[in-house]
Design an enzyme around this catalytic site. Structure first.
Site, mmCIF file in Angstrom:
data_model
loop_
_atom_site.group_PDB
_atom_site.id
_atom_site.type_symbol
_atom_site.label_atom_id
_atom_site.label_comp_id
_atom_site.label_asym_id
_atom_site.label_seq_id
_atom_site.Cartn_x
_atom_site.Cartn_y
_atom_site.Cartn_z
ATOM 1 N N HIS A 22 0.838 -1.195 0.000
ATOM 2 C CA HIS A 22 0.000 0.000 0.000
ATOM 3 C C HIS A 22 0.879 1.254 0.000
ATOM 4 C CE1 HIS A 22 -2.421 3.058 2.312
ATOM 5 N NE2 HIS A 22 -3.173 2.810 1.254
ATOM 6 N N ASP A 64 -4.858 3.698 -4.718
ATOM 7 C CA ASP A 64 -4.917 4.200 -3.341
ATOM 8 C C ASP A 64 -6.059 5.201 -3.177
ATOM 9 O OD1 ASP A 64 -4.378 5.170 -0.769
ATOM 10 O OD2 ASP A 64 -2.214 5.106 -1.083
ATOM 11 N N TYR A 113 10.297 12.741 -13.346
ATOM 12 C CA TYR A 113 11.466 11.846 -13.356
ATOM 13 C C TYR A 113 11.959 11.555 -11.938
ATOM 14 C CZ TYR A 113 12.173 12.552 -18.437
ATOM 15 O OH TYR A 113 12.043 12.578 -19.797
#
Length: 142
Positions: A22, A64, A113
């Site tokens: 998670h 999530d 990035y």
């Protein structure tokens, strides 16, 4: 072979999706993305579009629900408000797979990035459309 597993997901990628916890993140990236140099595990899905990879991953991976934006895309350089075709498809796929309006954020290219470098893994696709990159945050199965 297993039932109900999208065939484009490799055994190694299935292991990664299972091993993630998670809050861990996974990047689905286009063919131009510097996936291998990011330092995370890099799974290659050459010849597969980023949208097909996203659809397959979301058949197994819960997003999530405890974060504001469990999906984050890369902004177009020079035009942060632009919505690339692939990003519009990401939104549709996430909405279809989760049954709720997609909660998506964006990051400037180099911020994207930096976050990708911290991801659990990167899925490098054969997607030829630019800006077809998304970071997903894994949730829990209720």
């Amino acid at each position: 072979m297993l039932f109900n597993i999208p065939p484009i997901l490799s055994p190694d990628l299935l292991w990664t999706l299972q091993a993630m916890g998670h809050g861990d993140e996974i990047v689905i990236a286009d063919a131009n993305f510097p996936g291998t140099s990011m330092g995370a595990r890099c799974h290659r899905l050459d010849g597969i579009s980023a949208t097909d990879a996203l659809d397959a991953v979301l058949q197994l991976l819960p997003l999530d629900s405890f974060v504001e934006t469990p999906a984050t895309t890369m902004q177009v350089v020079g035009d942060a408000s632009a919505k690339p075709e692939a990003v519009a498809e990401f939104r549709r796929i996430i909405t279809d797979r989760t049954g709720a309006e997609a909660k998506m954020g964006t990051l400037e290219r180099f911020e994207f990035y930096e976050r990708a470098k911290k991801a659990f893994a990167i899925v490098q696709t054969g997607e030829s459309r630019i800006y077809a990159n998304v970071i997903l945050t894994k949730g829990v199965i209720a």
